[in-house]
Motif scaffolding. Structure first.
Motif, PDB file in Angstrom:
ATOM      1  N   UNK A   1       0.851  -1.168   0.000  1.00  0.00           N
ATOM      2  CA  UNK A   1       0.000   0.000   0.000  1.00  0.00           C
ATOM      3  C   UNK A   1       0.899   1.233   0.000  1.00  0.00           C
ATOM      4  N   UNK A   2       0.511   2.210  -0.819  1.00  0.00           N
ATOM      5  CA  UNK A   2       1.254   3.468  -0.920  1.00  0.00           C
ATOM      6  C   UNK A   2       0.338   4.600  -0.508  1.00  0.00           C
ATOM      7  N   UNK A   3       0.911   5.634   0.127  1.00  0.00           N
ATOM      8  CA  UNK A   3       0.104   6.733   0.632  1.00  0.00           C
ATOM      9  C   UNK A   3       0.584   8.076   0.092  1.00  0.00           C
ATOM     10  N   UNK A   4      -0.359   9.019   0.046  1.00  0.00           N
ATOM     11  CA  UNK A   4      -0.051  10.410  -0.255  1.00  0.00           C
ATOM     12  C   UNK A   4      -1.145  11.249   0.385  1.00  0.00           C
ATOM     13  N   UNK A   5      -0.855  12.493   0.618  1.00  0.00           N
ATOM     14  CA  UNK A   5      -1.836  13.441   1.140  1.00  0.00           C
ATOM     15  C   UNK A   5      -2.004  14.532   0.091  1.00  0.00           C
ATOM     16  N   UNK A   6      -3.239  14.920  -0.149  1.00  0.00           N
ATOM     17  CA  UNK A   6      -3.519  15.967  -1.133  1.00  0.00           C
ATOM     18  C   UNK A   6      -4.667  16.832  -0.640  1.00  0.00           C
ATOM     19  N   UNK A   7      -4.846  17.948  -1.310  1.00  0.00           N
ATOM     20  CA  UNK A   7      -5.956  18.859  -1.010  1.00  0.00           C
ATOM     21  C   UNK A   7      -6.722  19.103  -2.303  1.00  0.00           C
ATOM     22  N   UNK A   8      -7.999  18.736  -2.335  1.00  0.00           N
ATOM     23  CA  UNK A   8      -8.783  18.973  -3.555  1.00  0.00           C
ATOM     24  C   UNK A   8      -8.870  20.460  -3.878  1.00  0.00           C
ATOM     25  N   UNK A   9      -8.756  20.774  -5.163  1.00  0.00           N
ATOM     26  CA  UNK A   9      -8.948  22.157  -5.588  1.00  0.00           C
ATOM     27  C   UNK A   9     -10.447  22.436  -5.669  1.00  0.00           C
ATOM     28  N   UNK A  10     -10.819  23.621  -6.098  1.00  0.00           N
ATOM     29  CA  UNK A  10     -12.239  24.015  -6.151  1.00  0.00           C
ATOM     30  C   UNK A  10     -13.058  23.102  -7.055  1.00  0.00           C
ATOM     31  N   UNK A  11     -12.423  22.495  -8.058  1.00  0.00           N
ATOM     32  CA  UNK A  11     -13.126  21.586  -8.973  1.00  0.00           C
ATOM     33  C   UNK A  11     -13.094  20.139  -8.489  1.00  0.00           C
ATOM     34  N   UNK A  12     -12.441  19.901  -7.346  1.00  0.00           N
ATOM     35  CA  UNK A  12     -12.405  18.557  -6.794  1.00  0.00           C
ATOM     36  C   UNK A  12     -11.273  17.679  -7.304  1.00  0.00           C
ATOM     37  N   UNK A  13     -10.292  18.275  -7.955  1.00  0.00           N
ATOM     38  CA  UNK A  13      -9.162  17.487  -8.457  1.00  0.00           C
ATOM     39  C   UNK A  13      -8.064  17.431  -7.404  1.00  0.00           C
ATOM     40  N   UNK A  67     -20.912  13.397  -0.280  1.00  0.00           N
ATOM     41  CA  UNK A  67     -21.260  12.220   0.521  1.00  0.00           C
ATOM     42  C   UNK A  67     -20.203  11.897   1.574  1.00  0.00           C
ATOM     43  N   UNK A  68     -18.948  12.236   1.289  1.00  0.00           N
ATOM     44  CA  UNK A  68     -17.858  11.953   2.223  1.00  0.00           C
ATOM     45  C   UNK A  68     -17.503  13.141   3.114  1.00  0.00           C
ATOM     46  N   UNK A  69     -18.148  14.278   2.898  1.00  0.00           N
ATOM     47  CA  UNK A  69     -17.876  15.462   3.710  1.00  0.00           C
ATOM     48  C   UNK A  69     -16.518  16.082   3.442  1.00  0.00           C
ATOM     49  N   UNK A  70     -16.088  16.064   2.188  1.00  0.00           N
ATOM     50  CA  UNK A  70     -14.798  16.623   1.808  1.00  0.00           C
ATOM     51  C   UNK A  70     -15.005  18.009   1.204  1.00  0.00           C
ATOM     52  N   UNK A  71     -14.398  19.014   1.822  1.00  0.00           N
ATOM     53  CA  UNK A  71     -14.496  20.396   1.334  1.00  0.00           C
ATOM     54  C   UNK A  71     -13.251  20.742   0.526  1.00  0.00           C
ATOM     55  N   UNK A  72     -13.359  21.694  -0.421  1.00  0.00           N
ATOM     56  CA  UNK A  72     -12.169  22.121  -1.175  1.00  0.00           C
ATOM     57  C   UNK A  72     -11.075  22.569  -0.213  1.00  0.00           C
ATOM     58  N   UNK A  73      -9.856  22.160  -0.484  1.00  0.00           N
ATOM     59  CA  UNK A  73      -8.721  22.552   0.338  1.00  0.00           C
ATOM     60  C   UNK A  73      -8.513  21.707   1.578  1.00  0.00           C
ATOM     61  N   UNK A  74      -9.483  20.876   1.923  1.00  0.00           N
ATOM     62  CA  UNK A  74      -9.358  20.011   3.100  1.00  0.00           C
ATOM     63  C   UNK A  74      -8.484  18.808   2.748  1.00  0.00           C
ATOM     64  N   UNK A  75      -7.493  18.470   3.578  1.00  0.00           N
ATOM     65  CA  UNK A  75      -6.619  17.356   3.217  1.00  0.00           C
ATOM     66  C   UNK A  75      -7.358  16.018   3.181  1.00  0.00           C
ATOM     67  N   UNK A  76      -6.927  15.174   2.261  1.00  0.00           N
ATOM     68  CA  UNK A  76      -7.432  13.803   2.166  1.00  0.00           C
ATOM     69  C   UNK A  76      -6.228  12.868   2.112  1.00  0.00           C
ATOM     70  N   UNK A  77      -6.418  11.652   2.591  1.00  0.00           N
ATOM     71  CA  UNK A  77      -5.383  10.634   2.507  1.00  0.00           C
ATOM     72  C   UNK A  77      -5.699   9.735   1.323  1.00  0.00           C
ATOM     73  N   UNK A  78      -4.745   9.624   0.407  1.00  0.00           N
ATOM     74  CA  UNK A  78      -4.893   8.762  -0.758  1.00  0.00           C
ATOM     75  C   UNK A  78      -4.120   7.478  -0.478  1.00  0.00           C
ATOM     76  N   UNK A  79      -4.778   6.351  -0.602  1.00  0.00           N
ATOM     77  CA  UNK A  79      -4.136   5.052  -0.404  1.00  0.00           C
ATOM     78  C   UNK A  79      -4.230   4.273  -1.708  1.00  0.00           C
TER      79      UNK A  79
END
Length: 111
Positions: A1-13, A67-79
């Motif tokens: 398993x590989x991990x990264x942390x990112x922050x979605x931009x205003x368009x959700x990318x 549905x996941x409660x993710x706001x733009x700019x909020x960090x997410x963990x990518x696995x």
């Protein structure tokens, strides 16, 4: 398993170059984006409605983010799960809850 942390931009990318390269996912690859148990599951799909972006970014649809409660700019963990050829995106509130529980057990405190 590989991990990264990112922050979605205003368009959700979210940019995920290292994970995409590890999986061999290239720009233009069609993807299926779904919500499973409060996380976003991304898999390659011949007729997927989304694609890997030209700057090696993943699209997180507005519906999935909501549905996941993710706001733009909020960090997410990518696995990334290379053996299963998929990526799971975890909202920060999920990671916070899991770590709070783990830390309480490590420190011998009630969670």
């Amino acid at each position: 398993m590989l991990f990264d942390v990112a922050r979605p931009d205003a368009a959700g990318r979210v940019t995920a170059r290292a994970l995409l390269r590890a999986l061999g996912w290239t720009p233009g690859l069609a993807l299926h984006v779904d919500v499973v148990t409060g996380a976003i599951l991304i898999t390659p799909a011949a007729h997927g409605a989304h694609v890997v972006g030209t700057r090696e970014e993943l699209p997180l649809s507005a519906a999935a983010r909501h549905l996941c409660g993710i706001a733009p700019g909020e960090p997410v963990l990518l696995a990334a799960l290379p053996r299963r050829n998929r990526i799971v995106v975890h909202p920060s509130h999920t990671i916070t809850a899991v770590l709070a529980d783990l830390h309480a057990r490590i420190l011998g405190e009630p969670s």
